[in-house]
Design a protein around this motif. Structure first.
Motif: not given
Lengths: 113, 116
Positions: A103-104, B40-44, B87-88
């Protein structure tokens, strides 16, 4: 809500001024880790922690410190930041290190001038 | 050491087109394999995973099959949407044992842009 919280979201600082990026998770996870994301390089692991008081270096630990005094918190410390540490940083956690998903957090964009 | 290689990006597609993002890995043994997505603008966030050879991970119309013989885990989707723009990242992680225990190794990421 289960989450990993990083602060601050954005940070601009100058060379040599110590800073700390905080990370906290509310899922009672054992495993926590810090990554930096740079264009063309993907995510590279800085440090990780298997549990309280257990930390180890990742692939790019130079210039960084961490501590794990409590299970929920895993701060990243830059004692003397340099411009090459300008990057997007992510904290992540998982229940344990046995191959399960991470979890990020939402990330911290750091600029060192 | 372990490594993950993704196809070069960025990838630009029209809505409803077929998507493939290639991923190959180098590792001794059989790690777990993952695809993460970063909006965009987030964590994975985890998109899908496979933990052993021939497993197929699937989620939100995306699929990937763990191919031991070709050491690959290609991501596919039959009909992409504008909302898939992100983005992957392909990644591998060891479940148990060895010096790489728990370590997650990422590819460099592939930027996908889908136009209406």
């Amino acid at each position: 809500e289960a989450q990993v919280t990083q602060n601050p979201r954005y940070l601009i600082t100058v060379t040599g001024k110590k800073l700390t990026v905080t990370c906290s998770q509310n899922m009672n996870h054992e495993y926590m880790s810090w990554y930096r994301q740079d264009p063309g390089l993907g995510l590279r692991q800085i440090y990780y922690s298997m549990n309280v008081e257990v930390t180890d270096k990742g692939d790019v630990p130079e210039g960084y410190k961490v501590s794990r005094k409590e299970k929920r918190n895993f701060p990243l410390i830059l004692e003397s930041p340099s411009p090459n540490q300008t990057s997007l940083y992510f904290c992540a956690s998982s229940f344990n290190s046995k191959g399960e998903k991470l979890f990020f957090g939402s990330g911290t964009q750091l600029s060192v001038l | 050491g372990d490594s993950v290689t993704q196809m070069e990006g960025p990838v630009t597609l029209s809505e409803e087109a077929f998507l493939t993002i290639n991923c190959t890995y180098t590792a001794t043994g059989y790690p777990s394999l993952f695809w993460y997505v970063q909006y965009p603008g987030e964590g994975l966030q985890l998109l899908l995973k496979a933990t052993k050879a021939d497993d197929k991970g699937s989620n939100k119309g995306f699929e990937a099959t763990y191919r031991k013989e070709t050491t690959s885990f290609h991501l596919e989707k039959g009909s992409v949407q504008v909302s898939d723009s992100a983005v992957y990242f392909c990644a591998l992680r060891w479940g148990a044992g060895g010096t790489s225990y728990g370590k997650l190794t990422f590819g460099q990421g592939t930027i996908l842009t889908v136009h209406p």
